[in-house]
Design a protein around this motif. Structure first.
Motif, PDB file in Angstrom:
ATOM      1  N   LYS A 193      -5.794  40.924  23.351  1.00  0.00           N
ATOM      2  CA  LYS A 193      -5.519  40.001  22.317  1.00  0.00           C
ATOM      3  C   LYS A 193      -4.855  40.629  21.451  1.00  0.00           C
ATOM      4  CE  LYS A 193      -7.312  36.500  24.915  1.00  0.00           C
ATOM      5  NZ  LYS A 193      -6.652  35.870  25.807  1.00  0.00           N
ATOM      6  N   LYS A 194      -5.215  41.749  21.215  1.00  0.00           N
ATOM      7  CA  LYS A 194      -4.544  42.593  20.005  1.00  0.00           C
ATOM      8  C   LYS A 194      -3.351  43.336  20.284  1.00  0.00           C
ATOM      9  CE  LYS A 194      -9.381  42.801  17.786  1.00  0.00           C
ATOM     10  NZ  LYS A 194     -10.582  43.609  17.501  1.00  0.00           N
ATOM     11  N   LEU A 195      -2.998  43.476  21.465  1.00  0.00           N
ATOM     12  CA  LEU A 195      -1.878  44.335  21.910  1.00  0.00           C
ATOM     13  C   LEU A 195      -0.745  43.977  21.273  1.00  0.00           C
ATOM     14  CD1 LEU A 195      -2.057  46.435  24.149  1.00  0.00           C
ATOM     15  CD2 LEU A 195      -1.056  44.840  25.654  1.00  0.00           C
ATOM     16  N   ARG A 196      -0.053  45.034  20.856  1.00  0.00           N
ATOM     17  CA  ARG A 196       1.386  44.842  20.169  1.00  0.00           C
ATOM     18  C   ARG A 196       2.358  45.733  21.170  1.00  0.00           C
ATOM     19  NH1 ARG A 196      -1.585  42.196  17.943  1.00  0.00           N
ATOM     20  NH2 ARG A 196      -1.900  41.962  15.473  1.00  0.00           N
ATOM     21  N   SER A 197       2.071  46.732  21.732  1.00  0.00           N
ATOM     22  CA  SER A 197       3.151  47.555  22.683  1.00  0.00           C
ATOM     23  C   SER A 197       2.365  47.819  24.010  1.00  0.00           C
ATOM     24  CB  SER A 197       3.473  48.641  21.938  1.00  0.00           C
ATOM     25  OG  SER A 197       4.240  49.447  22.865  1.00  0.00           O
ATOM     26  N   VAL A 198       3.099  47.208  24.957  1.00  0.00           N
ATOM     27  CA  VAL A 198       2.633  47.671  26.332  1.00  0.00           C
ATOM     28  C   VAL A 198       3.583  48.126  27.399  1.00  0.00           C
ATOM     29  CG1 VAL A 198       3.161  45.273  27.205  1.00  0.00           C
ATOM     30  CG2 VAL A 198       1.576  46.558  28.420  1.00  0.00           C
ATOM     31  N   THR A 199       3.462  49.294  27.886  1.00  0.00           N
ATOM     32  CA  THR A 199       4.364  49.751  28.866  1.00  0.00           C
ATOM     33  C   THR A 199       3.567  50.042  30.095  1.00  0.00           C
ATOM     34  OG1 THR A 199       5.664  50.863  27.401  1.00  0.00           O
ATOM     35  CG2 THR A 199       5.674  52.009  29.464  1.00  0.00           C
ATOM     36  N   PRO A 210       3.679  37.384  33.220  1.00  0.00           N
ATOM     37  CA  PRO A 210       2.758  36.160  32.768  1.00  0.00           C
ATOM     38  C   PRO A 210       3.372  35.229  31.870  1.00  0.00           C
ATOM     39  CG  PRO A 210       1.822  38.295  32.399  1.00  0.00           C
ATOM     40  CD  PRO A 210       3.021  38.412  32.728  1.00  0.00           C
ATOM     41  N   LYS A 211       3.142  33.749  32.071  1.00  0.00           N
ATOM     42  CA  LYS A 211       3.809  32.725  31.255  1.00  0.00           C
ATOM     43  C   LYS A 211       3.185  32.902  29.739  1.00  0.00           C
ATOM     44  CE  LYS A 211       4.516  29.644  35.098  1.00  0.00           C
ATOM     45  NZ  LYS A 211       4.189  28.291  35.425  1.00  0.00           N
ATOM     46  N   TYR A 212       2.193  33.485  29.504  1.00  0.00           N
ATOM     47  CA  TYR A 212       1.543  33.486  28.524  1.00  0.00           C
ATOM     48  C   TYR A 212       1.185  34.723  27.949  1.00  0.00           C
ATOM     49  CZ  TYR A 212       1.213  28.490  29.519  1.00  0.00           C
ATOM     50  OH  TYR A 212       1.378  26.908  29.676  1.00  0.00           O
ATOM     51  N   LEU A 213       1.877  35.327  26.809  1.00  0.00           N
ATOM     52  CA  LEU A 213       1.951  36.488  26.456  1.00  0.00           C
ATOM     53  C   LEU A 213       1.317  36.592  24.879  1.00  0.00           C
ATOM     54  CD1 LEU A 213       4.894  38.281  28.012  1.00  0.00           C
ATOM     55  CD2 LEU A 213       2.419  38.787  28.635  1.00  0.00           C
ATOM     56  N   ASN A 214       0.834  37.805  24.517  1.00  0.00           N
ATOM     57  CA  ASN A 214       0.381  37.684  23.062  1.00  0.00           C
ATOM     58  C   ASN A 214       1.788  37.652  22.230  1.00  0.00           C
ATOM     59  OD1 ASN A 214      -0.337  38.401  20.620  1.00  0.00           O
ATOM     60  ND2 ASN A 214      -1.468  40.348  21.253  1.00  0.00           N
ATOM     61  N   LEU A 215       1.679  36.618  21.526  1.00  0.00           N
ATOM     62  CA  LEU A 215       2.828  36.453  20.673  1.00  0.00           C
ATOM     63  C   LEU A 215       3.237  37.419  19.278  1.00  0.00           C
ATOM     64  CD1 LEU A 215       2.365  32.527  19.676  1.00  0.00           C
ATOM     65  CD2 LEU A 215       3.633  33.667  21.461  1.00  0.00           C
ATOM     66  N   ASN A 216       2.205  38.438  19.473  1.00  0.00           N
ATOM     67  CA  ASN A 216       2.629  39.578  18.411  1.00  0.00           C
ATOM     68  C   ASN A 216       3.287  40.851  19.071  1.00  0.00           C
ATOM     69  OD1 ASN A 216       1.585  38.195  16.010  1.00  0.00           O
ATOM     70  ND2 ASN A 216      -0.553  38.704  16.575  1.00  0.00           N
ATOM     71  N   LEU A 217       3.580  40.567  20.128  1.00  0.00           N
ATOM     72  CA  LEU A 217       3.961  41.861  21.083  1.00  0.00           C
ATOM     73  C   LEU A 217       5.567  42.294  20.670  1.00  0.00           C
ATOM     74  CD1 LEU A 217       3.149  41.097  24.769  1.00  0.00           C
ATOM     75  CD2 LEU A 217       2.345  43.016  23.582  1.00  0.00           C
ATOM     76  N   THR A 218       5.521  43.451  20.339  1.00  0.00           N
ATOM     77  CA  THR A 218       6.745  44.032  19.834  1.00  0.00           C
ATOM     78  C   THR A 218       7.536  44.786  20.766  1.00  0.00           C
ATOM     79  OG1 THR A 218       5.824  46.316  18.886  1.00  0.00           O
ATOM     80  CG2 THR A 218       6.044  44.155  17.556  1.00  0.00           C
ATOM     81  N   HIS A 219       6.748  45.419  21.901  1.00  0.00           N
ATOM     82  CA  HIS A 219       7.406  46.225  22.717  1.00  0.00           C
ATOM     83  C   HIS A 219       6.928  45.909  24.263  1.00  0.00           C
ATOM     84  CE1 HIS A 219       8.943  49.853  24.691  1.00  0.00           C
ATOM     85  NE2 HIS A 219       8.108  49.735  25.475  1.00  0.00           N
ATOM     86  N   ILE A 220       7.640  45.797  25.146  1.00  0.00           N
ATOM     87  CA  ILE A 220       7.106  45.227  26.574  1.00  0.00           C
ATOM     88  C   ILE A 220       8.050  46.178  27.666  1.00  0.00           C
ATOM     89  CG2 ILE A 220       7.084  43.518  28.378  1.00  0.00           C
ATOM     90  CD1 ILE A 220       6.689  41.461  26.382  1.00  0.00           C
ATOM     91  N   ASP A 221       7.499  46.904  28.405  1.00  0.00           N
ATOM     92  CA  ASP A 221       8.187  47.804  29.530  1.00  0.00           C
ATOM     93  C   ASP A 221       7.554  47.486  30.706  1.00  0.00           C
ATOM     94  OD1 ASP A 221       9.661  49.436  31.175  1.00  0.00           O
ATOM     95  OD2 ASP A 221       9.414  51.186  29.625  1.00  0.00           O
ATOM     96  N   PHE A 222       7.995  46.624  31.622  1.00  0.00           N
ATOM     97  CA  PHE A 222       7.605  46.696  33.080  1.00  0.00           C
ATOM     98  C   PHE A 222       8.258  47.087  34.178  1.00  0.00           C
ATOM     99  CE2 PHE A 222       5.013  42.598  31.523  1.00  0.00           C
ATOM    100  CZ  PHE A 222       3.970  43.494  31.062  1.00  0.00           C
ATOM    101  N   SER A 223       9.252  48.231  33.690  1.00  0.00           N
ATOM    102  CA  SER A 223      10.270  48.657  34.708  1.00  0.00           C
ATOM    103  C   SER A 223       9.745  49.364  35.730  1.00  0.00           C
ATOM    104  CB  SER A 223      11.207  49.625  33.940  1.00  0.00           C
ATOM    105  OG  SER A 223      10.419  50.797  33.329  1.00  0.00           O
ATOM    106  N   GLY A 224      10.460  49.189  36.970  1.00  0.00           N
ATOM    107  CA  GLY A 224      10.190  50.130  37.973  1.00  0.00           C
ATOM    108  C   GLY A 224       8.874  49.853  38.693  1.00  0.00           C
ATOM    109  N   ASN A 225       8.705  48.444  38.750  1.00  0.00           N
ATOM    110  CA  ASN A 225       7.621  47.770  39.601  1.00  0.00           C
ATOM    111  C   ASN A 225       7.918  47.091  40.974  1.00  0.00           C
ATOM    112  OD1 ASN A 225       4.956  48.830  38.285  1.00  0.00           O
ATOM    113  ND2 ASN A 225       6.172  48.207  36.446  1.00  0.00           N
ATOM    114  N   LYS A 226       7.062  46.067  41.030  1.00  0.00           N
ATOM    115  CA  LYS A 226       7.528  45.125  42.150  1.00  0.00           C
ATOM    116  C   LYS A 226       7.241  43.870  41.943  1.00  0.00           C
ATOM    117  CE  LYS A 226       6.432  48.423  45.780  1.00  0.00           C
ATOM    118  NZ  LYS A 226       5.659  48.802  46.959  1.00  0.00           N
TER     119      LYS A 226
END
Length: 438
Positions: A193-199, A210-226
């Motif tokens: 719940k406290k996450l700001r940046s996820v790679t 996900p349809k619902y993500l932490n609204l405080n996220l500033t960085h999302i990187d899900f590249s190179g997956n399936k």
């Protein structure tokens, strides 16, 4: 008078040959040599073994000193002052200091993270692994609670979503080039719940975004997956999101029409998916967008002109889609971009009265009906990555001038040298002949 001695004539002949050969050599030898390649250095691991007896001078907690020694991390000096290695960071507690951050890089095969050692390191707030393909670890609950930042890059061999979901207090999570076994990102992110940046990139991650993500996220990187399915419109609720990278997955459907609600975005990459439909007009409402990569999808329709009104845009890649019609940009817009790619759009063309044919756009000019006149050329787009410094193709002129520069002067100098040598020899011969006949 007697003829000149044979020795004198021989010496003169040798002098002439030396003069001729030295002149010829100077005319044919290149003026510069290819540069010697710089020596290569093998990387030095950041962790080296030290003697346990040397730890007495350390102000670090003795239990943590022993834990570092078990990991072959230097303790000969105070680990808290080894700023050159960027391996550790400590607090200022007394009488003993405690570790706040630890980075393990380029680990050897014999490094093992025991539960006891990790329990001694429960004060850590940041734990990072770089190129440490060691076995998965069991983290004590005290360390789980204290960690705010965790990264594993080419390390730990494999991880599970359940294992990562335990790190509930993380604000920063980076997992790259590590296999993550999970049914989808929500298994991990639903608990953080406290996450700001996820790679989580190049991790063989499956499932949906996900349809619902932490609204405080500033960085999302899900590249190179399936990852598959649509980009949920709920993503556009992340008003603080600055960077979004969903490239190289199997996402489908249209880009959400409310994409422009992501007003903090500066970098977006949705490339190498199966997205279709139009570019949403709302994107023009993102004031600070610098990087937009929509390449290698199935996007169609015309390229919207509003893109040229985005003043912060520097990187625009629309290559390898199904766009059609006339490119709506002029030279001034294209010239301000550092990267501009629109090739491999077979139904796209440019107005040759607006854009020069020397621009390497990779598409054909338009006819009077706004259709491509011929198949697009094979050249790549103009971009900052091109080896040429110019948008114009002057390769033929350059090669011609280089050829003339290399071969012309050597022939001229050689001819002059031979002529001068002949004149000198003739003068010497006439002087000697006049003395002999006098």
């Amino acid at each position: 008078m007697e003829p000149p001695p044979l020795l004198l004539l021989t010496l003169l002949h040798l002098l002439l040959l030396l003069l001729l050969s030295s002149t010829t050599f100077s005319a044919t030898t290149p003026t510069s040599l290819p540069p010697t390649p710089p020596p290569t250095h093998s990387p030095t691991p950041t962790t080296t073994p030290t003697s346990p007896s040397s730890s007495s001078s350390s102000s670090l907690d003795p239990k943590q000193v022993r834990a570092l020694q078990s990991l072959n991390i230097p303790t000969s000096k105070d680990p808290c002052t080894q700023l050159h290695s960027n391996t550790t960071l400590c607090d200022a507690a007394k009488p003993f200091r405690h570790l706040l951050s630890l980075t393990l890089a380029n680990c050897s095969d014999d490094v093992a993270l025991s539960f006891t050692a990790l329990k001694s390191l429960s004060t850590l707030q940041s734990l990072h692994f770089l190129n440490c393909p060691i076995a998965p670890i069991h983290i004590p609950s005290d360390l789980v609670s204290s960690l705010h930042s965790f990264s594993a890059v080419s390390s730990l061999r494999r991880l599970t979503g359940v294992w990562l979901a335990r790190l509930q207090n993380l604000t920063d999570l980076t997992v790259s080039y590590v296999q993550v076994i999970a049914s989808g990102p929500f298994v991990i992110l639903g608990n953080l719940k406290k996450l700001r940046s996820v790679t989580i990139s190049h991790a063989n991650l499956t499932g949906n975004i996900p349809k619902y993500l932490n609204l405080n996220l500033t960085h999302i990187d899900f590249s190179g997956n399936k990852l598959h399915g649509r980009i949920p419109s709920s993503v556009t609720l992340l008003e603080n999101l600055e960077s979004l990278n969903l490239s190289s997955n199997t996402l489908s459907g249209e880009i959400p029409t409310s994409f422009g609600d992501l007003i903090s975005l500066t970098n977006v990459s949705l490339s190498s998916n199966s997205l279709s439909g139009l570019i949403p007009e709302s994107i023009s409402a993102i004031p600070g967008l610098v990087h937009l990569d929509l390449s290698s999808n199935q996007l169609n329709g015309s390229i919207p002109k509003f893109l040229s009104d985005m003043k912060s845009l520097k990187h625009l890649n629309l290559a390898n889609n199904n766009f059609q019609g006339v490119v709506p940009f002029n030279v001034s817009f294209i010239s301000k971009l550092e990267v501009f790619k629109i090739s491999r759009n077979s139904n796209l063309c440019y107005n040759h009265s607006v854009l020069s044919s020397k621009l390497k756009l990779g598409i054909a000019p338009c006819d009077k009906h706004g259709l491509p006149m011929s198949p697009p050329p094979a050249k790549e787009d103009s971009s900052a990555d091109d080896s040429s410094d110019s948008d114009y193709d002057d390769s033929d002129e350059d090669s011609s001038s280089q050829s003339d520069h290399h071969h012309g002067p050597s022939k001229v100098v050689l001819g002059v040298a031979i002529g001068l040598s002949s004149i000198v020899f003739l003068i010497i011969f006439l002087i000697l002949l006049s003395k002999w006949c006098g």
